[in-house]
Design a protein around this motif. Structure first.
Motif, PDB file in Angstrom:
ATOM      1  N   GLY A  87       6.233  14.242   0.569  1.00  0.00           N
ATOM      2  CA  GLY A  87       8.287  13.797   1.105  1.00  0.00           C
ATOM      3  C   GLY A  87       8.366  12.636   1.017  1.00  0.00           C
ATOM      4  N   ALA A  88       8.307  11.626   0.237  1.00  0.00           N
ATOM      5  CA  ALA A  88       8.559   9.767   0.259  1.00  0.00           C
ATOM      6  C   ALA A  88       8.540  10.368  -1.717  1.00  0.00           C
ATOM      7  N   THR A  89       9.580  10.055  -1.749  1.00  0.00           N
ATOM      8  CA  THR A  89      10.431   9.385  -2.925  1.00  0.00           C
ATOM      9  C   THR A  89      10.367   8.067  -3.464  1.00  0.00           C
ATOM     10  N   ILE A  90       9.905   7.539  -4.697  1.00  0.00           N
ATOM     11  CA  ILE A  90      10.244   6.611  -5.667  1.00  0.00           C
ATOM     12  C   ILE A  90      12.030   6.485  -6.082  1.00  0.00           C
ATOM     13  N   SER A  91      12.844   5.390  -5.347  1.00  0.00           N
ATOM     14  CA  SER A  91      13.978   5.090  -5.906  1.00  0.00           C
ATOM     15  C   SER A  91      14.193   4.123  -7.331  1.00  0.00           C
ATOM     16  N   SER A  92      14.669   4.463  -8.065  1.00  0.00           N
ATOM     17  CA  SER A  92      15.062   4.462  -9.455  1.00  0.00           C
ATOM     18  C   SER A  92      16.700   4.577  -9.713  1.00  0.00           C
ATOM     19  N   TRP A  93      16.516   3.196 -10.804  1.00  0.00           N
ATOM     20  CA  TRP A  93      18.441   3.570 -11.645  1.00  0.00           C
ATOM     21  C   TRP A  93      17.896   2.252 -12.881  1.00  0.00           C
ATOM     22  N   ILE A  98       0.475  -0.857  -0.168  1.00  0.00           N
ATOM     23  CA  ILE A  98      -0.128   0.162  -0.058  1.00  0.00           C
ATOM     24  C   ILE A  98       0.362   1.488   0.599  1.00  0.00           C
ATOM     25  N   LEU A  99       2.038   1.367   0.662  1.00  0.00           N
ATOM     26  CA  LEU A  99       2.686   2.511   0.707  1.00  0.00           C
ATOM     27  C   LEU A  99       3.243   2.340  -0.739  1.00  0.00           C
ATOM     28  N   ARG A 100       3.820   2.490  -1.332  1.00  0.00           N
ATOM     29  CA  ARG A 100       4.254   2.223  -3.083  1.00  0.00           C
ATOM     30  C   ARG A 100       3.014   2.293  -3.619  1.00  0.00           C
ATOM     31  N   GLU A 101       1.829   1.726  -4.037  1.00  0.00           N
ATOM     32  CA  GLU A 101       0.760   2.801  -4.553  1.00  0.00           C
ATOM     33  C   GLU A 101       0.567   3.614  -3.786  1.00  0.00           C
ATOM     34  N   MET A 102       0.600   4.130  -2.199  1.00  0.00           N
ATOM     35  CA  MET A 102       0.847   5.504  -2.441  1.00  0.00           C
ATOM     36  C   MET A 102       1.632   6.020  -3.161  1.00  0.00           C
ATOM     37  N   VAL A 103       2.927   5.433  -3.058  1.00  0.00           N
ATOM     38  CA  VAL A 103       4.048   6.757  -2.904  1.00  0.00           C
ATOM     39  C   VAL A 103       3.789   7.374  -4.510  1.00  0.00           C
TER      40      VAL A 103
END
Length: 100
Positions: free
Chosen positions: A94-100, A82-87
């Motif tokens: 203030g929450a950021t998604i990490s991507s590389w 759920i946290l991932r969906e909300m981000v």
């Protein structure tokens, strides 16, 4: 989604824990102050008198939206899914998604 009965059981345990919190805390403080073993046994009996489910160790953190018992983040009170969906939906500032 967790079963409704499990969620209600956890809420009931939370209420019991809050109800008996002061009794347990005061008994534990008394226990640490008394050096006599015979007096400690009486306090141990007092600690065992409240219901078992009123102990804080019996509580289990659950996601506040889905009730999922695993992979919970304390800061948000949400499960990882759920946290991932909300981000991703930009619902958590203030929450950021990490991507590389």
């Amino acid at each position: 989604m967790a079963r409704k009965g499990l969620i209600q059981r956890e809420k009931k345990k939370k209420k019991l824990e809050q109800k008996y919190y002061l009794i347990r805390r005061s008994s534990k403080k008394e226990l640490s102050k008394i050096p006599l073993l015979s007096a400690k046994w009486a306090i141990y009996g007092k600690l065992q008198s409240p219901p078992r489910n009123s102990a804080s160790t019996r509580l289990h953190r659950r996601c506040c939206l889905t009730g999922r018992p695993r992979a919970n983040y304390r800061d948000f009170g949400l499960s990882g899914h759920i946290l991932r969906e909300m981000v991703h939906a930009c619902l958590l500032p203030g929450a950021t998604i990490s991507s590389w």
